[in-house]
Design an enzyme around this catalytic site. Structure first.
Site, mmCIF file in Angstrom:
data_model
loop_
_atom_site.group_PDB
_atom_site.id
_atom_site.type_symbol
_atom_site.label_atom_id
_atom_site.label_comp_id
_atom_site.label_asym_id
_atom_site.label_seq_id
_atom_site.Cartn_x
_atom_site.Cartn_y
_atom_site.Cartn_z
ATOM 1 N N SER A 65 0.766 8.017 5.055
ATOM 2 C CA SER A 65 1.840 8.141 4.061
ATOM 3 C C SER A 65 2.289 9.581 3.820
ATOM 4 O O SER A 65 3.348 9.795 3.238
ATOM 5 C CB SER A 65 1.405 7.522 2.727
ATOM 6 N N LYS A 106 -0.342 12.082 -2.744
ATOM 7 C CA LYS A 106 1.116 12.073 -2.672
ATOM 8 C C LYS A 106 1.644 13.432 -3.140
ATOM 9 O O LYS A 106 0.897 14.287 -3.598
ATOM 10 C CB LYS A 106 1.712 10.971 -3.559
#
Length: 205
Positions: A65, A106
């Site tokens: 990701s 993230k």
């Protein structure tokens, strides 16, 4: 002869006394050195545990990701202390508790009070285009392949006490577009450096 025998006996006695007194001193010195080493090792272990608990913690990237910034199985050092001094800011790559069992990594896109949206593969913060230098190559590749890197969404206002996060691999990331804004008190820390593989050792931006 008797006199000489007496002298020899006296000298022998002195040597015996010297030897018997030297052995305990040597033994005590040896034990003292062992004690100092054990004490030093004990404090080193305690220091390492404190550093791990309050300052730095290792983290292993699981998944894609954050490609191209981070790759699967990259090993990182996460700074746990920094957000006790500074507030999380846009651009920071953070590790946070996504669930009780799993931590995510993230990038912070927006902070409390800001409005975030994407239109035409451009990020808008409070209605103004925000440059994302870490995604330039990915956006160019996506455009060449005939699609956008980040689908349109928003505008979304970030609530107090939270941050809005997204993965750099925008087409394959479970982030605030899915799970919602992330609570600041769930943040473990800021990812600072890649330490493995060693040939990819670098600071994270």
């Amino acid at each position: 002869m008797g006199r000489m025998d007496g002298v020899k006996s006296y000298i022998k006695g002195l040597n015996l006394v010297e030897q018997t007194s030297y052995q305990p001193r040597k033994s005590r010195k040896y034990k003292s050195e062992i004690y100092e080493w054990v004490k030093a090792l004990f404090f080193a272990v305690i220091l390492a545990l404190l550093i791990r608990a309050f300052v730095f913690v290792p983290f292993v990237v699981d998944g894609s990701s954050m490609v191209p910034t981070l790759e699967d199985t990259n090993r990182l050092i996460v700074n746990k202390l920094i957000y006790r001094i500074n507030s999380p800011g846009p651009g920071d790559v953070i590790v946070f508790h996504a669930t009780k069992e799993q931590d995510y990594i993230k990038r912070i896109i927006a902070t409390a009070g800001q409005t975030v949206a994407v239109r035409g593969d451009k990020l808008y913060i409070n209605g103004r285009i925000k440059d994302e230098p870490y995604l330039r190559a990915s956006k160019e590749q996506a455009k060449a392949d005939g699609f956008v890197l980040t689908e349109d969404f928003g505008p979304v206002r970030v609530p107090e006490g939270t941050v809005f996060v997204m993965g750099d691999n925008r087409r394959n990331s479970t982030d605030s577009r899915v799970i919602g804004p992330v609570r600041v008190d769930s943040i473990v820390g800021k990812a600072e450096v890649i330490v493995w593989p060693f040939h990819k050792f670098r600071m994270i931006h």
